[in-house]
Design an enzyme around this catalytic site. Structure first.
Site, PDB file in Angstrom:
ATOM      1  N   ASN A 122      13.687 -17.027 -22.581  1.00 24.70           N
ATOM      2  CA  ASN A 122      14.381 -17.146 -23.864  1.00 24.70           C
ATOM      3  C   ASN A 122      13.952 -18.473 -24.482  1.00 24.70           C
ATOM      4  O   ASN A 122      14.379 -19.535 -24.038  1.00 24.70           O
ATOM      5  CB  ASN A 122      15.894 -17.122 -23.618  1.00 24.70           C
ATOM      6  CG  ASN A 122      16.681 -17.326 -24.898  1.00 24.70           C
ATOM      7  OD1 ASN A 122      16.133 -17.280 -25.988  1.00 24.70           O
ATOM      8  ND2 ASN A 122      17.981 -17.556 -24.752  1.00 24.70           N
TER       9      ASN A 122
ATOM     10  N   LYS B  32      14.613 -19.582 -27.352  1.00 18.84           N
ATOM     11  CA  LYS B  32      15.616 -20.088 -28.300  1.00 18.84           C
ATOM     12  C   LYS B  32      14.935 -20.555 -29.593  1.00 18.84           C
ATOM     13  O   LYS B  32      13.936 -19.960 -29.991  1.00 18.84           O
ATOM     14  CB  LYS B  32      16.447 -21.206 -27.659  1.00 18.84           C
ATOM     15  CG  LYS B  32      16.970 -20.821 -26.282  1.00 18.84           C
ATOM     16  CD  LYS B  32      18.065 -21.724 -25.806  1.00 18.84           C
ATOM     17  CE  LYS B  32      18.396 -21.389 -24.370  1.00 18.84           C
ATOM     18  NZ  LYS B  32      19.650 -21.945 -23.933  1.00 18.84           N
TER      19      LYS B  32
ATOM     20  N   HIS C 140      24.246 -13.355 -26.493  1.00 17.13           N
ATOM     21  CA  HIS C 140      23.968 -14.611 -25.786  1.00 17.13           C
ATOM     22  C   HIS C 140      25.118 -15.591 -26.034  1.00 17.13           C
ATOM     23  O   HIS C 140      25.729 -15.578 -27.110  1.00 17.13           O
ATOM     24  CB  HIS C 140      22.639 -15.201 -26.289  1.00 17.13           C
ATOM     25  CG  HIS C 140      22.185 -16.372 -25.475  1.00 17.13           C
ATOM     26  ND1 HIS C 140      22.676 -17.639 -25.678  1.00 17.13           N
ATOM     27  CD2 HIS C 140      21.323 -16.456 -24.437  1.00 17.13           C
ATOM     28  CE1 HIS C 140      22.112 -18.462 -24.794  1.00 17.13           C
ATOM     29  NE2 HIS C 140      21.293 -17.769 -24.028  1.00 17.13           N
TER      30      HIS C 140
ATOM     31  N   GLU D 119      25.230 -18.548 -26.822  1.00 23.26           N
ATOM     32  CA  GLU D 119      25.099 -19.382 -28.027  1.00 23.26           C
ATOM     33  C   GLU D 119      25.482 -18.577 -29.271  1.00 23.26           C
ATOM     34  O   GLU D 119      26.030 -19.131 -30.223  1.00 23.26           O
ATOM     35  CB  GLU D 119      23.671 -19.962 -28.115  1.00 23.26           C
ATOM     36  CG  GLU D 119      23.500 -21.081 -27.092  1.00 23.26           C
ATOM     37  CD  GLU D 119      22.103 -21.241 -26.532  1.00 23.26           C
ATOM     38  OE1 GLU D 119      21.131 -20.769 -27.137  1.00 23.26           O
ATOM     39  OE2 GLU D 119      21.983 -21.857 -25.447  1.00 23.26           O
TER      40      GLU D 119
ATOM     41  N   GLU E 258      25.315 -14.853 -17.301  1.00 19.83           N
ATOM     42  CA  GLU E 258      24.948 -16.230 -17.606  1.00 19.83           C
ATOM     43  C   GLU E 258      26.221 -17.065 -17.733  1.00 19.83           C
ATOM     44  O   GLU E 258      26.825 -17.112 -18.828  1.00 19.83           O
ATOM     45  CB  GLU E 258      24.171 -16.288 -18.924  1.00 19.83           C
ATOM     46  CG  GLU E 258      22.899 -15.473 -18.924  1.00 19.83           C
ATOM     47  CD  GLU E 258      21.889 -16.034 -19.927  1.00 19.83           C
ATOM     48  OE1 GLU E 258      20.848 -16.513 -19.480  1.00 19.83           O
ATOM     49  OE2 GLU E 258      22.171 -16.018 -21.118  1.00 19.83           O
TER      50      GLU E 258
ATOM     51  N   GLY F  52      21.647 -24.482 -19.953  1.00 21.36           N
ATOM     52  CA  GLY F  52      21.106 -25.698 -20.555  1.00 21.36           C
ATOM     53  C   GLY F  52      21.724 -26.973 -20.018  1.00 21.36           C
ATOM     54  O   GLY F  52      21.505 -28.052 -20.566  1.00 21.36           O
TER      55      GLY F  52
ATOM     56  N   SER G 230      20.109 -22.411 -16.154  1.00 21.59           N
ATOM     57  CA  SER G 230      19.372 -23.487 -15.488  1.00 21.59           C
ATOM     58  C   SER G 230      18.493 -22.994 -14.322  1.00 21.59           C
ATOM     59  O   SER G 230      18.417 -23.657 -13.284  1.00 21.59           O
ATOM     60  CB  SER G 230      20.321 -24.599 -15.034  1.00 21.59           C
ATOM     61  OG  SER G 230      20.932 -25.202 -16.155  1.00 21.59           O
TER      62      SER G 230
HETATM   63  C1  PEP Z   1      19.558 -19.071 -21.647  1.00 17.36           C
HETATM   64  O1  PEP Z   1      19.485 -19.593 -22.747  1.00 17.36           O
HETATM   65  O2  PEP Z   1      19.767 -17.854 -21.574  1.00 17.36           O
HETATM   66  C2  PEP Z   1      19.418 -19.913 -20.461  1.00 17.36           C
HETATM   67  C3  PEP Z   1      19.626 -19.361 -19.307  1.00 17.36           C
HETATM   68  O3  PEP Z   1      19.067 -21.232 -20.671  1.00 17.36           O
HETATM   69  P1  PEP Z   1      18.699 -22.338 -19.550  1.00 17.36           P
HETATM   70  O4  PEP Z   1      17.767 -21.684 -18.564  1.00 17.36           O
HETATM   71  O5  PEP Z   1      18.040 -23.435 -20.313  1.00 17.36           O
HETATM   72  O6  PEP Z   1      19.972 -22.734 -18.895  1.00 17.36           O
END
Ligand code: PEP
Length: 253
Positions: free
Chosen positions: A9, A11, A97, A99, A169, A175, A215
Site C-alpha cells: 500500500n 498510500k 482502510h 486511514e 490491520e 505506521g 508495521s
Molecule cells: C497499511 O497502511 O495498510 C499499513 C499496514 O501500513 P504500515 O505497514 O506502514 O504500518
C-alpha cells in the site's frame, strides 16, 4: 492449500516518475517469484502508467487501487469508480482502510456499498478491519472486528472465496513501528475466520485469504506468515522501497 499473498500500500507516496521507477524495480526483482501472489496499490494517477510497465515486463504483479466510490459515474468531484480502476488495469481495490475510516470518516455502511460495487464490477475488494489501541485495552478487539465485518459485508453474497480479501490491520500497529505479535495476529485472525464462517459457511471462510497488516518489515515477516491463520501480508511503509518489499515477499516462502 491457499497461495500466500503479499501486497504493498503505497498510500499518498510516489509521483508518476517515481512510481514507474519502483514498479520497474519490483518487476525485475520479483520476476522469478511463483510461491506468492503479489500486488501493489499505488495512488490513482500511477495506476495506468504502472499497468503499461507490468504488461511490458510480462509481470505477474497485480495492480490495486487504494479506494473508490460506489456509484458508477456522475457528480462526485474527486472520486473514481470501479470501472475506471478496471480500465486502468486494477484487479483489487482496498476498502475501509483505517486511514479512510479515521481520517475521512468512512463508516461500515458506506464501506458496505463500496464492497458491493467492487464485487458487481468484478474487482477484488480487500476489506480492511482492525481495532484502535483504546479498544484493545478495553478488551473490545473481537467486538470491534465482528461489527466491522458484519457491517461492511452486510447483504454481500460470496460464492467464491477468491473474490474477496480481508486484511486485519490493528490501527495501533499501522505506521507506528509497533507490530502485533505473531500470536496477537493469529488470535485476531482466527476470530475473523470464525465470524466469516458464521456469515458465509465454513468452506468459504476457510478459502478466504486473510492478510495481516501493521508495521510489517523484512525482519518480522517470516514470523507473522508462519501463523496458520495469516494467509498474507499487507505492507505500507516498507513497500515503498524495492529491496525491503522484495525481502518481505521472499520471507513468505
Ligand atoms: C497499511 O497502511 O495498510 C499499513 C499496514 O501500513 P504500515 O505497514 O506502514 O504500518
Amino acid at each position: 492449500m491457499k497461495k500466500v499473498i503479499v501486497g504493498g500500500n503505497w498510500k499518498m507516496n510516489k509521483n508518476v516518475q517515481e512510481a514507474q521507477t519502483l514498479a520497474r524495480q519490483l518487476c525485475d526483482r520479483l520476476s522469478d517469484v511463483n510461491f506468492a501472489d503479489i500486488f501493489i496499490c499505488p495512488p490513482f494517477v500511477d495506476l495506468y502508467p504502472i499497468n503499461i510497465i507490468l504488461r511490458e515486463k510480462e509481470s505477474k504483479i497485480m495492480l490495486g487501487a487504494q479506494n473508490m466510490h460506489y456509484e458508477p459515474k456522475g457528480a462526485f468531484t474527486g472520486e473514481i469508480s470501479a470501472d475506471m480502476i478496471k480500465s486502468a488495469g486494477g484487479k483489487i481495490v482496498v476498502l475501509g482502510h483505517s486511514e479512510r475510516r479515521h481520517i475521512f470518516g468512512e463508516d461500515d455502511e458506506y464501506i458496505n456499498k463500496k464492497v458491493a460495487s467492487a464485487l458487481k464490477n468484478e474487482l477484488i475488494p480487500l476489506l480492511c478491519i482492525g481495532e484502535l489501541l483504546e479498544e484493545r485495552k478495553a478488551g473490545k478487539t473481537e467486538e470491534v472486528i465482528e461489527s466491522q465485518l458484519r457491517g461492511s459485508l452486510n447483504g454481500i453474497e460470496i460464492d467464491d472465496p477468491e473474490k474477496i480479501l480481508i486484511a486485519y490491520e490493528p490501527v495501533w500497529a499501522i505506521g507506528t513501528g509497533i507490530t502485533a505479535t505473531p500470536e496477537q495476529a493469529q488470535e485476531a485472525q482466527k476470530f475473523v475466520r470464525k465470524v466469516l464462517a458464521d456469515m458465509f459457511g465454513q468452506s468459504i471462510a476457510d478459502g478466504i485469504r486473510i492478510l495481516y497488516g501493521g508495521s510489517v518489515k523484512p525482519d518480522n515477516a517470516e514470523a507473522l506468515i508462519s501463523q496458520p491463520e495469516v494467509d498474507g501480508l499487507f505492507v505500507g511503509g516498507a513497500s515503498l522501497d524495492a529491496e525491503s518489499f522484495e525481502k518481505i515477499v521472499r520471507a513468505t516462502k
